[in-house]
Design a protein around this motif. Structure first.
Motif, PDB file in Angstrom:
ATOM      1  N   SER A  52       0.822  -1.204   0.000  1.00 46.51           N
ATOM      2  CA  SER A  52       0.000   0.000   0.000  1.00 46.51           C
ATOM      3  C   SER A  52       0.847   1.240   0.000  1.00 46.51           C
ATOM      4  N   ALA A  53       0.348   2.221  -0.746  1.00 40.73           N
ATOM      5  CA  ALA A  53       1.066   3.476  -0.868  1.00 40.73           C
ATOM      6  C   ALA A  53       0.913   4.320   0.367  1.00 40.73           C
ATOM      7  N   LEU A  54       0.227   3.849   1.355  1.00 38.69           N
ATOM      8  CA  LEU A  54      -0.010   4.717   2.493  1.00 38.69           C
ATOM      9  C   LEU A  54       1.047   4.596   3.560  1.00 38.69           C
TER      10      LEU A  54
ATOM     11  N   GLY B 273      -1.602   8.651  19.991  1.00 35.98           N
ATOM     12  CA  GLY B 273      -1.742   9.459  21.197  1.00 35.98           C
ATOM     13  C   GLY B 273      -0.796  10.634  21.222  1.00 35.98           C
ATOM     14  N   GLY B 274      -0.117  10.877  20.112  1.00 34.20           N
ATOM     15  CA  GLY B 274       0.834  11.984  20.044  1.00 34.20           C
ATOM     16  C   GLY B 274       2.150  11.694  20.734  1.00 34.20           C
ATOM     17  N   ILE B 275       2.403  10.418  21.042  1.00 39.67           N
ATOM     18  CA  ILE B 275       3.609  10.047  21.797  1.00 39.67           C
ATOM     19  C   ILE B 275       4.453   9.068  20.989  1.00 39.67           C
ATOM     20  N   LEU B 276       5.700   9.420  20.750  1.00 38.98           N
ATOM     21  CA  LEU B 276       6.642   8.573  20.028  1.00 38.98           C
ATOM     22  C   LEU B 276       7.389   7.702  21.027  1.00 38.98           C
ATOM     23  N   THR B 277       7.245   6.396  20.885  1.00 39.71           N
ATOM     24  CA  THR B 277       7.992   5.469  21.746  1.00 39.71           C
ATOM     25  C   THR B 277       8.921   4.591  20.904  1.00 39.71           C
ATOM     26  N   ASP B 278       8.330   3.879  19.951  1.00 38.63           N
ATOM     27  CA  ASP B 278       9.113   3.020  19.069  1.00 38.63           C
ATOM     28  C   ASP B 278       8.396   2.911  17.726  1.00 38.63           C
ATOM     29  N   TYR B 279       8.863   2.037  16.873  1.00 38.04           N
ATOM     30  CA  TYR B 279       8.305   1.882  15.530  1.00 38.04           C
ATOM     31  C   TYR B 279       6.801   1.618  15.551  1.00 38.04           C
ATOM     32  N   SER B 280       6.347   0.839  16.512  1.00 37.87           N
ATOM     33  CA  SER B 280       4.932   0.474  16.569  1.00 37.87           C
ATOM     34  C   SER B 280       4.031   1.634  16.974  1.00 37.87           C
ATOM     35  N   SER B 281       4.616   2.704  17.515  1.00 36.70           N
ATOM     36  CA  SER B 281       3.792   3.850  17.925  1.00 36.70           C
ATOM     37  C   SER B 281       3.434   4.756  16.751  1.00 36.70           C
ATOM     38  N   ARG B 282       4.124   4.569  15.609  1.00 40.60           N
ATOM     39  CA  ARG B 282       3.754   5.335  14.422  1.00 40.60           C
ATOM     40  C   ARG B 282       2.440   4.790  13.854  1.00 40.60           C
ATOM     41  N   LEU B 283       1.608   5.680  13.343  1.00 46.27           N
ATOM     42  CA  LEU B 283       0.298   5.292  12.822  1.00 46.27           C
ATOM     43  C   LEU B 283       0.457   4.821  11.373  1.00 46.27           C
ATOM     44  N   HIS B 284       0.925   3.592  11.202  1.00 48.92           N
ATOM     45  CA  HIS B 284       1.275   3.069   9.888  1.00 48.92           C
ATOM     46  C   HIS B 284       0.059   2.937   8.970  1.00 48.92           C
ATOM     47  N   TYR B 285      -1.023   2.393   9.491  1.00 48.65           N
ATOM     48  CA  TYR B 285      -2.231   2.233   8.690  1.00 48.65           C
ATOM     49  C   TYR B 285      -3.045   3.523   8.719  1.00 48.65           C
ATOM     50  N   THR B 286      -3.574   3.914   7.570  1.00 54.26           N
ATOM     51  CA  THR B 286      -4.349   5.147   7.516  1.00 54.26           C
ATOM     52  C   THR B 286      -5.607   5.049   8.368  1.00 54.26           C
ATOM     53  N   SER B 287      -6.210   3.874   8.457  1.00 58.04           N
ATOM     54  CA  SER B 287      -7.374   3.735   9.334  1.00 58.04           C
ATOM     55  C   SER B 287      -6.988   4.026  10.779  1.00 58.04           C
ATOM     56  N   ASP B 288      -5.801   3.613  11.195  1.00 58.29           N
ATOM     57  CA  ASP B 288      -5.301   3.912  12.535  1.00 58.29           C
ATOM     58  C   ASP B 288      -5.092   5.415  12.698  1.00 58.29           C
ATOM     59  N   TRP B 289      -4.533   6.043  11.644  1.00 61.05           N
ATOM     60  CA  TRP B 289      -4.326   7.495  11.652  1.00 61.05           C
ATOM     61  C   TRP B 289      -5.653   8.225  11.814  1.00 61.05           C
ATOM     62  N   ILE B 290      -6.684   7.768  11.092  1.00 59.85           N
ATOM     63  CA  ILE B 290      -8.007   8.402  11.173  1.00 59.85           C
ATOM     64  C   ILE B 290      -8.573   8.290  12.579  1.00 59.85           C
ATOM     65  N   ILE B 291      -8.555   7.087  13.126  1.00 57.52           N
ATOM     66  CA  ILE B 291      -9.108   6.851  14.464  1.00 57.52           C
ATOM     67  C   ILE B 291      -8.410   7.729  15.496  1.00 57.52           C
ATOM     68  N   ASP B 292      -7.082   7.719  15.467  1.00 56.81           N
ATOM     69  CA  ASP B 292      -6.305   8.432  16.477  1.00 56.81           C
ATOM     70  C   ASP B 292      -6.462   9.939  16.342  1.00 56.81           C
ATOM     71  N   ASN B 293      -6.472  10.447  15.119  1.00 60.73           N
ATOM     72  CA  ASN B 293      -6.550  11.891  14.940  1.00 60.73           C
ATOM     73  C   ASN B 293      -7.970  12.426  15.088  1.00 60.73           C
ATOM     74  N   GLN B 294      -8.957  11.559  14.981  1.00 65.90           N
ATOM     75  CA  GLN B 294     -10.297  11.966  15.414  1.00 65.90           C
ATOM     76  C   GLN B 294     -10.326  12.129  16.928  1.00 65.90           C
ATOM     77  N   ASN B 295      -9.740  11.179  17.638  1.00 61.65           N
ATOM     78  CA  ASN B 295      -9.705  11.256  19.100  1.00 61.65           C
ATOM     79  C   ASN B 295      -8.951  12.486  19.589  1.00 61.65           C
ATOM     80  N   LYS B 296      -7.945  12.919  18.822  1.00 64.92           N
ATOM     81  CA  LYS B 296      -7.142  14.092  19.191  1.00 64.92           C
ATOM     82  C   LYS B 296      -7.751  15.398  18.671  1.00 64.92           C
ATOM     83  N   LEU B 297      -8.932  15.313  18.026  1.00 67.83           N
ATOM     84  CA  LEU B 297      -9.650  16.481  17.487  1.00 67.83           C
ATOM     85  C   LEU B 297      -8.834  17.221  16.430  1.00 67.83           C
TER      86      LEU B 297
END
Length: 293
Positions: A17-19, A129-153
């Protein structure tokens, strides 16, 4: 994901995926506080001179995106060890294009202007959650990005309000193909963490507008809306991302194009979608005005 547009992963013809799975072949980053920081400062100076802070956030995002017109498409600029919030304006892919435009807009809306402010803002929207810990904390999937950034308004997925349907996503590409990701290849524990997040993503309700309905709702899409293109590719949710620039009544797709190898203002979004047979529709993400600034 070679974040955003398909890249060939093997001679067997597996496509990624290009995302957000940008982890395949890291591109060289020759920046050292050079071009990228100077480009950011140039944008901030224009914003101050022309009072861009007074623009609605969608218009501001596209004003900033215009400053990236013609910049080369380069994937993999986020990859490296250790994980950090990397920024490179010498080359953009489809996600770093819209993320950078959004992040700079938020910096301007907050009345800030330092490069460290941009790093903070990108960290906030790029990581869970706006917190960088390790590779897994990056929002790799766009659906994850959508969910998280909705929660962060940061954004709102308005696809349901536009008559959208449930996406019914099932993401597992990363955990099923760790060999394509240097950060996962030799780290089974990290693969397990990614699989855990995939499971959580698959439980969420995410809406999208099917391909045959996009034309009928394009009049309700605004300048600065983020467009995420859904895909039929197995194990993936979205295949490409970009912005909308409304020219008259036409919602044109503004993106970092791997096909054209640069940032371009493309045709109407509904026409662009039909050019790739695996595209199935879009989610429309509306950036939210910042509160308290």
């Amino acid at each position: 994901m070679n974040r955003r547009n398909f890249i060939k992963l093997s001679a067997a013809g597996v496509f990624l995926s290009a995302l957000r799975l940008n982890a395949v072949v890291p591109a060289p980053v020759n920046d050292e506080k050079g071009y990228t920081e100077k480009k950011f400062e140039q944008i901030i100076k224009k914003a101050e001179r022309d009072n861009w802070n007074l623009l609605p956030i969608g218009d501001l995002i596209v004003q900033i995106a215009d400053q990236f017109m013609g910049i080369p498409y380069i994937g993999g600029t986020l990859e490296g060890n250790p994980e950090m919030c990397r920024i490179n304006f010498e080359g953009l892919d489809c996600v770093t294009f819209y993320e950078s435009s959004l992040a700079i807009a938020r910096v301007i809306k907050k009345g800030k202007k330092l490069f460290s402010d941009l790093t903070d803002e990108l960290t906030f929207i790029r990581y869970r959650g706006g917190i960088l810990t390790d590779y897994s904390s990056r929002l790799h999937y766009t659906s994850d990005w959508i969910i998280d950034n909705q929660n962060k308004l940061v954004v709102e997925n308005i696809s349901k309000d536009l008559g959208g349907k449930l996406l019914g996503q099932h993401v597992d590409f990363m955990s099923e193909h760790p060999q394509y990701y240097p950060a996962l290849k030799d780290n089974p524990e990290m693969v397990d963490k990614i699989a855990g997040f995939e499971s959580l993503i698959n439980k969420e309700k995410i809406y999208f507008i099917p391909l045959d309905s996009v034309g009928s709702v394009s009049g309700k899409i605004r300048t600065g809306d983020i467009i995420a293109i859904t895909t039929s590719k197995k194990g993936l949710d979205y295949s490409h991302t970009g912005l909308i620039n409304k020219i008259g009544d036409t919602a044109r797709f503004f993106h970092a194009s791997s096909a054209k190898k640069k940032v371009v203002l493309d045709r109407a979004v509904e026409e662009y979608l039909k050019s790739v047979k695996t595209n199935t529709g879009i989610s429309v993400l509306r950036p939210l005005e910042l509160q308290g600034y």
